[in-house]
Write a protein that holds these residues in place. Structure first.
Motif, mmCIF file in Angstrom:
data_model
loop_
_atom_site.group_PDB
_atom_site.id
_atom_site.type_symbol
_atom_site.label_atom_id
_atom_site.label_comp_id
_atom_site.label_asym_id
_atom_site.label_seq_id
_atom_site.Cartn_x
_atom_site.Cartn_y
_atom_site.Cartn_z
ATOM 1 N N LEU A 92 -27.407 90.390 82.656
ATOM 2 C CA LEU A 92 -28.413 90.171 81.615
ATOM 3 C C LEU A 92 -29.814 89.875 82.159
ATOM 4 O O LEU A 92 -30.808 90.253 81.520
ATOM 5 C CB LEU A 92 -27.953 89.032 80.698
ATOM 6 N N PRO A 93 -29.967 89.227 83.313
ATOM 7 C CA PRO A 93 -31.311 88.916 83.808
ATOM 8 C C PRO A 93 -32.241 90.121 83.967
ATOM 9 O O PRO A 93 -33.463 89.952 83.926
ATOM 10 C CB PRO A 93 -31.047 88.238 85.160
ATOM 11 N N PHE A 94 -31.686 91.307 84.137
ATOM 12 C CA PHE A 94 -32.556 92.476 84.296
ATOM 13 C C PHE A 94 -33.324 92.763 83.006
ATOM 14 O O PHE A 94 -34.455 93.252 83.050
ATOM 15 C CB PHE A 94 -31.732 93.688 84.734
ATOM 16 N N LEU A 95 -32.718 92.471 81.870
ATOM 17 C CA LEU A 95 -33.438 92.591 80.606
ATOM 18 C C LEU A 95 -34.564 91.553 80.557
ATOM 19 O O LEU A 95 -35.667 91.837 80.062
ATOM 20 C CB LEU A 95 -32.480 92.404 79.430
ATOM 21 N N GLY A 96 -34.284 90.380 81.094
ATOM 22 C CA GLY A 96 -35.314 89.355 81.182
ATOM 23 C C GLY A 96 -36.486 89.796 82.043
ATOM 24 O O GLY A 96 -37.655 89.508 81.723
ATOM 25 N N LEU A 97 -36.213 90.514 83.119
ATOM 26 C CA LEU A 97 -37.292 91.019 83.976
ATOM 27 C C LEU A 97 -38.165 92.018 83.222
ATOM 28 O O LEU A 97 -39.397 92.050 83.414
ATOM 29 C CB LEU A 97 -36.700 91.680 85.225
ATOM 30 N N ALA A 98 -37.549 92.850 82.384
ATOM 31 C CA ALA A 98 -38.328 93.804 81.591
ATOM 32 C C ALA A 98 -39.294 93.070 80.662
ATOM 33 O O ALA A 98 -40.466 93.458 80.520
ATOM 34 C CB ALA A 98 -37.390 94.703 80.787
#
Length: 427
Positions: A92-98
């Motif tokens: 899920l953190p990759f969505l946070g990076l976006a």
């Protein structure tokens, strides 16, 4: 009954996990800790230290927390639900990076930098907290004699798809204006991670019918002391893995040395990077297959020799052409001392003891995996590159020697503990 169910589902589990690894690699290519993320952070800060920390975050995050979750995992009769819950924090953190990339339009660089590193740490720890349960699940659903080719195929799938993801990310970064280019890359990564999670959910794990060997957290932690005191084979294996971090130390310095000493150009660096990825893909399959047939110890020793050869060759290099062989040898060594070492860790203990072994085998080497590259950087700055390479070669040969005299293939041992420890950790 349990073994027959494992064999029945082996092909299915092999397939869905290879696909899962492919999507994970595809997503990792869009948000590479070696290229894309350092480039993103370089738009926020000029600090070489902060940029250099980025690749270390997932490695440290993977290793450190495993012992903290091992107690709970050791008492589980089915690992998959825990894996599926905890691995969300890895994906899920990759969505946070976006979202953070888009926030550049509203907030200053210092705030964005703080949020970025907070998310990277979240992602790294997410991998570590799910790692013990995932490795325990893999060791349960895949027979010991097929673990090498299983891990090798996962690695090959992930590496190949990572190259594809990175290539597409390069086009997005070039054609789309900042910060939308980075936001789109991270969004693609999060979508690939969602697919990865979906295919992992298709894993079929039978429920163990035998009770756990540990009824309480205290009993589990007491067992760790028993393992370290009684299982000399495992103790030597962990020490060997610690020293092996020296063998893996010089990889980032090879490129810097080739650029500073021989003026290696960007085209050559790109080709060498691709060569390294291809080497790791092929080596993962070959060494995994070979390890299933000969035992992992021999493969680890081959990796040590490959790393030593790589370091010595870098010292003797007279032009950039030598570094093609340097990176091929280092790629073989990396697969052996990372992937195959992980496979060998799964061969210690029985099913109920395995989480304890996994936790110890990964958490204990975490300090060495961080200190080794710091030592290498210190030697480069205060002495020279060649001394770093020679220290790495010595570390590789010492590891090979320790494996030879102190470690036996655990799959061939009749028992892992002495008789006085059986009442604490029943076989």
């Amino acid at each position: 009954m349990l073994n027959s169910e494992i064999q029945k589902n082996l092909r299915h589990n092999f397939t869905v996990n290879v696909i899962e690894s492919g999507f994970f690699g595809f997503g990792s290519g869009f948000a590479s800790f070696f290229t894309i993320l350092p480039l993103f952070v370089s738009t926020l800060t000029d600090s070489a230290l902060l940029i250099g920390l980025i690749p270390a975050i997932p490695r440290l995050g993977w290793q450190l927390p495993q012992l903290l979750t091992a107690s709970k995992v050791a008492r589980l009769q089915c690992y998959k639900p825990t894996v599926m819950l905890l691995t969300i924090h890895q994906k899920l953190p990759f969505l946070g990076l976006a979202l953070v990339a888009l926030l550049q339009l509203k907030f200053n660089h210092q705030t964005i930098l703080l949020l970025t590193f907070a998310i990277l740490i979240w992602q790294g720890l997410g991998g570590g907290f799910s790692a013990t349960a995932w490795q325990s699940m893999v060791a349960k659903i895949v027979p010991s004699k097929k673990l090498g080719i299983f891990y090798g195929t996962l690695s090959a799938s992930g590496n190949l798809m990572s190259v594809c993801g990175a290539a597409i990310a390069g086009l997005l970064l070039k054609e789309i204006a900042q910060p939308f280019n980075f936001a789109l890359c991270f969004l693609c990564a999060s979508f690939a991670m969602a697919l990865s999670w979906f295919f992992m959910s298709k894993t079929r794990e039978p429920v163990s019918i035998t009770p756990s060997a540990f009824e309480s957290r205290r009993e589990f932690w007491d067992s760790l002391i028993v393992i370290l005191r009684s299982d000399e084979n495992f103790r030597c294996f962990v020490i060997a893995r610690m020293i092996s971090q020296l063998a893996l130390m010089p990889l980032p310095f090879y490129t810097l040395y080739a650029v500073h000493q021989y003026g290696m150009g960007e085209a050559s660096i790109g080709f060498i990077t691709t060569l390294l990825m291809l080497t790791q893909t092929i080596a993962g399959l070959v060494l995994g297959w070979l390890g299933d047939r000969t035992g992992c110890k021999l493969i680890l020793q081959i990796g040590c020799v490959a790393c030593a050869f790589s370091s010595v060759l870098a010292c003797l290099a007279s032009n950039t052409n030598w570094f093609y062989l340097v990176f091929i040898a280092e790629g073989i060594g990396m697969i052996a001392l990372q992937n195959i070492a992980a496979v060998m860790t799964l061969e210690f203990g029985n099913q109920h003891q395995r989480p304890a072994y996994i936790g110890l085998g990964n958490t204990l080497i975490a300090p060495a995996s961080i200190l080794a590259p710091l030592l290498g950087g210190w030697i480069v700055e205060n002495i020279d590159y060649k001394t770093t390479f020679l220290v790495a070669a010595i570390g590789a040969l010492v590891t090979a020697l320790l494996l030879q005299v102190g470690v036996s293939n655990p799959r061939y041992l009749e028992q892992n503990f002495s008789n006085d420890s059986v009442n604490v950790l029943p076989e």
